[in-house]
Motif scaffolding. Structure first.
Motif, mmCIF file in Angstrom:
data_model
loop_
_atom_site.group_PDB
_atom_site.id
_atom_site.type_symbol
_atom_site.label_atom_id
_atom_site.label_comp_id
_atom_site.label_asym_id
_atom_site.label_seq_id
_atom_site.Cartn_x
_atom_site.Cartn_y
_atom_site.Cartn_z
ATOM 1 N N VAL A 7 32.876 37.181 1.067
ATOM 2 C CA VAL A 7 33.672 37.166 -0.161
ATOM 3 C C VAL A 7 34.907 36.306 0.082
ATOM 4 O O VAL A 7 35.819 36.696 0.805
ATOM 5 N N ASP A 8 34.904 35.120 -0.500
ATOM 6 C CA ASP A 8 36.016 34.184 -0.317
ATOM 7 C C ASP A 8 35.979 33.177 -1.451
ATOM 8 O O ASP A 8 34.903 32.720 -1.841
ATOM 9 N N ARG A 14 33.101 29.989 2.943
ATOM 10 C CA ARG A 14 31.816 30.663 2.755
ATOM 11 C C ARG A 14 30.709 29.922 3.497
ATOM 12 O O ARG A 14 29.849 30.549 4.135
ATOM 13 N N LYS A 15 30.728 28.594 3.442
ATOM 14 C CA LYS A 15 29.698 27.791 4.117
ATOM 15 C C LYS A 15 29.780 27.957 5.636
ATOM 16 O O LYS A 15 28.753 28.140 6.303
ATOM 17 N N VAL A 16 30.984 27.901 6.194
ATOM 18 C CA VAL A 16 31.166 28.066 7.641
ATOM 19 C C VAL A 16 30.732 29.468 8.069
ATOM 20 O O VAL A 16 29.999 29.631 9.050
ATOM 21 N N ALA A 17 31.180 30.485 7.333
ATOM 22 C CA ALA A 17 30.812 31.859 7.661
ATOM 23 C C ALA A 17 29.301 32.050 7.573
ATOM 24 O O ALA A 17 28.696 32.680 8.446
ATOM 25 N N ARG A 18 28.689 31.500 6.531
ATOM 26 C CA ARG A 18 27.229 31.608 6.382
ATOM 27 C C ARG A 18 26.518 31.024 7.594
ATOM 28 O O ARG A 18 25.611 31.646 8.157
ATOM 29 N N HIS A 19 26.932 29.838 8.012
ATOM 30 C CA HIS A 19 26.301 29.185 9.161
ATOM 31 C C HIS A 19 26.408 30.075 10.411
ATOM 32 O O HIS A 19 25.412 30.297 11.109
ATOM 33 N N ILE A 20 27.602 30.562 10.686
ATOM 34 C CA ILE A 20 27.801 31.412 11.870
ATOM 35 C C ILE A 20 26.957 32.675 11.768
ATOM 36 O O ILE A 20 26.258 33.056 12.715
ATOM 37 N N GLU A 30 26.839 35.538 -0.954
ATOM 38 C CA GLU A 30 28.203 35.069 -1.143
ATOM 39 C C GLU A 30 28.747 35.539 -2.486
ATOM 40 O O GLU A 30 27.994 35.725 -3.438
ATOM 41 N N ALA A 31 30.080 35.708 -2.512
ATOM 42 C CA ALA A 31 30.792 36.007 -3.758
ATOM 43 C C ALA A 31 32.122 35.265 -3.713
ATOM 44 O O ALA A 31 32.729 35.135 -2.655
ATOM 45 N N GLU A 32 32.578 34.783 -4.884
ATOM 46 C CA GLU A 32 33.812 33.998 -4.969
ATOM 47 C C GLU A 32 35.058 34.843 -5.163
ATOM 48 O O GLU A 32 36.172 34.354 -4.994
ATOM 49 N N ASP A 33 34.881 36.119 -5.558
ATOM 50 C CA ASP A 33 36.034 36.989 -5.779
ATOM 51 C C ASP A 33 35.578 38.444 -5.705
ATOM 52 O O ASP A 33 34.384 38.736 -5.602
ATOM 53 N N GLY A 34 36.539 39.345 -5.756
ATOM 54 C CA GLY A 34 36.239 40.760 -5.619
ATOM 55 C C GLY A 34 35.374 41.327 -6.722
ATOM 56 O O GLY A 34 34.532 42.188 -6.478
ATOM 57 N N ARG A 35 35.549 40.842 -7.935
ATOM 58 C CA ARG A 35 34.736 41.324 -9.057
ATOM 59 C C ARG A 35 33.263 40.979 -8.828
ATOM 60 O O ARG A 35 32.376 41.809 -8.987
ATOM 61 N N GLU A 36 33.003 39.727 -8.449
ATOM 62 C CA GLU A 36 31.628 39.312 -8.156
ATOM 63 C C GLU A 36 31.073 40.105 -6.968
ATOM 64 O O GLU A 36 29.908 40.486 -6.950
ATOM 65 N N VAL A 57 40.893 36.641 -9.885
ATOM 66 C CA VAL A 57 40.152 37.680 -10.602
ATOM 67 C C VAL A 57 40.389 39.061 -9.981
ATOM 68 O O VAL A 57 40.920 39.937 -10.637
ATOM 69 N N MET A 58 39.984 39.252 -8.719
ATOM 70 C CA MET A 58 40.196 40.513 -8.016
ATOM 71 C C MET A 58 40.417 40.205 -6.546
ATOM 72 O O MET A 58 39.565 39.595 -5.902
ATOM 73 N N SER A 59 41.566 40.617 -6.023
ATOM 74 C CA SER A 59 41.903 40.325 -4.620
ATOM 75 C C SER A 59 41.043 41.150 -3.658
ATOM 76 O O SER A 59 40.369 42.103 -4.067
#
Length: 121
Positions: A7-8, A14-20, A30-36, A57-59
């Motif tokens: 969530v970032d 998100r791409k770097v974290a996904r790879h790792i 993946e989500a772009e914000d807390g609501r998602e 949106v949501m921290s």
């Protein structure tokens, strides 16, 4: 296979974290914000959530409070991943229900060690 929700609001993070995480044998959403992120958790609860603090949106803190305050039977491990590095932020995150805290930028070894600490790696 263990699952992780990243969530970032930064596509690069998100791409770097996904790879790792994929090299550590995690399936990744993946989500772009807390609501998602809450919507994704309602659909399918991950084993662990890598959570940014500052998002539109949501921290991250608002998301964490909503997640931990819910009646959900499943409660994933939550690792805050943020540039907020003062002790007050770290204490607030742990008090709100975070399991671990990692600073940006992070590398594979750092993330892997935090996931081992919370028992999902």
């Amino acid at each position: 296979m263990r699952s992780c929700l990243v969530v970032d609001d930064s596509k690069v993070i998100r791409k770097v974290a996904r790879h790792i995480l994929e090299t550590l044998n995690f399936s990744v959403e993946e989500a772009e914000d807390g609501r998602e992120a809450l919507d994704r958790c309602d659909a399918s609860m991950p084993d662990v959530i890598l959570l940014d603090w500052n998002m539109p949106v949501m921290s991250g803190m608002e998301f964490l409070r909503a997640l931990r305050g819910s009646e959900r039977s499943e409660q994933p491990k939550v690792v805050f991943c943020t540039t907020e590095n003062d002790i007050a932020h770290i204490r607030a995150a742990i008090a709100a229900g975070a399991d671990e805290y990692v600073m940006k930028p992070f590398d594979r070894e750092t993330l892997q060690s935090k996931l081992q600490i919370v028992g999902v790696a």
